[in-house]
Design a protein around this motif. Structure first.
Motif, PDB file in Angstrom:
ATOM      1  N   LEU A  14       0.821  -1.220   0.000  1.00 29.46           N
ATOM      2  CA  LEU A  14       0.000   0.000   0.000  1.00 29.46           C
ATOM      3  C   LEU A  14       0.853   1.267   0.000  1.00 29.46           C
ATOM      4  N   VAL A  15       1.924   1.259   0.778  1.00 29.46           N
ATOM      5  CA  VAL A  15       2.828   2.413   0.828  1.00 29.46           C
ATOM      6  C   VAL A  15       3.482   2.621  -0.536  1.00 29.46           C
ATOM      7  N   LEU A  17       2.352   1.609  -3.437  1.00 30.91           N
ATOM      8  CA  LEU A  17       1.304   2.028  -4.360  1.00 30.91           C
ATOM      9  C   LEU A  17       0.982   3.512  -4.189  1.00 30.91           C
ATOM     10  N   TYR A  18       0.857   3.948  -2.926  1.00 38.03           N
ATOM     11  CA  TYR A  18       0.621   5.375  -2.663  1.00 38.03           C
ATOM     12  C   TYR A  18       1.753   6.218  -3.247  1.00 38.03           C
ATOM     13  N   ALA A  19       3.011   5.793  -3.036  1.00 29.21           N
ATOM     14  CA  ALA A  19       4.163   6.552  -3.528  1.00 29.21           C
ATOM     15  C   ALA A  19       4.100   6.685  -5.048  1.00 29.21           C
ATOM     16  N   ILE A  21       1.411   6.493  -6.982  1.00 27.83           N
ATOM     17  CA  ILE A  21       0.284   7.377  -7.322  1.00 27.83           C
ATOM     18  C   ILE A  21       0.661   8.834  -7.063  1.00 27.83           C
ATOM     19  N   ALA A  22       1.286   9.114  -5.935  1.00 23.89           N
ATOM     20  CA  ALA A  22       1.676  10.486  -5.592  1.00 23.89           C
ATOM     21  C   ALA A  22       2.657  11.046  -6.617  1.00 23.89           C
ATOM     22  N   ILE A 150       5.631  12.791  -2.589  1.00 25.39           N
ATOM     23  CA  ILE A 150       5.206  11.708  -1.711  1.00 25.39           C
ATOM     24  C   ILE A 150       4.794  12.263  -0.349  1.00 25.39           C
TER      25      ILE A 150
END
Length: 176
Positions: A14-15, A17-19, A21-22, A150
């Motif tokens: 998840l981390v 994936l977030y990175a 996307i950001a 990020i």
């Protein structure tokens, strides 16, 4: 133990994936602003805003280090006047210079951050009449590198806290 590892792997995914996307979703150009209405005429507000020396009286960033060292170049109230600051890890080091002044209306400054991260930003302070008072808008524009993209949600929370604190302090000294 297997459940713990699955949860840990899930969090890491998840981390990551977030990175990703950001990095791709957040624009490189960043604009942040906050405003406050001060119950004082713009001429009185300007006394506390139109000078770098007065700015440092209410500026929340310089207050974050009681041992900060600020060295001024010029009187602090003309285009080209500046100061250099050096503080603890929270405050860092950098330079702040006036690039445009329209007395009682607008001040634009350039910030050059040296530590903990190298970077540049432009801060704009705009005063507009609002009823019997003055609306002060404090804006900052800069470019975000990959790491900053990020960290953008954290940065925005921190900027909201600091800008709101600074504007509240400006309101307090302007309304006295």
């Amino acid at each position: 133990m297997k459940t713990f590892l699955k949860i840990l792997v899930g969090i890491i995914i998840l981390v990551a994936l977030y990175a990703l996307i950001a990095i791709f979703a957040f624009d490189k150009k960043n604009h942040f602003e906050r405003s406050v209405v001060i119950n004082a005429p713009k001429e009185k507000v300007w006394q506390h805003l139109g000078s770098l020396k007065e700015y440092n009286v209410w500026d929340p960033f310089s207050k974050a280090d009681k041992d900060i060292v600020i060295t001024y170049s010029g009187a602090g109230d003309k285009v080209g006047d500046s100061y250099h600051w050096k503080g603890n890890n929270q405050v860092g080091e950098g330079e702040h210079a006036i690039s445009e002044l329209v007395p009682n209306e607008k001040m634009i400054t350039k910030l050059h951050f040296i530590k903990p991260f190298e970077g540049d930003a432009v801060a704009t302070f705009t005063l507009t009449p609002e009823g019997n008072g003055t609306k002060v808008t404090w804006a900052m524009d800069n470019e975000l590198n990959t790491l900053m993209k990020i960290m953008k949600p954290m940065m925005d929370r921190n900027m909201t806290t600091m800008f709101d604190q600074g504007l509240a302090d400006l309101k307090k000294v302007s309304e006295q």
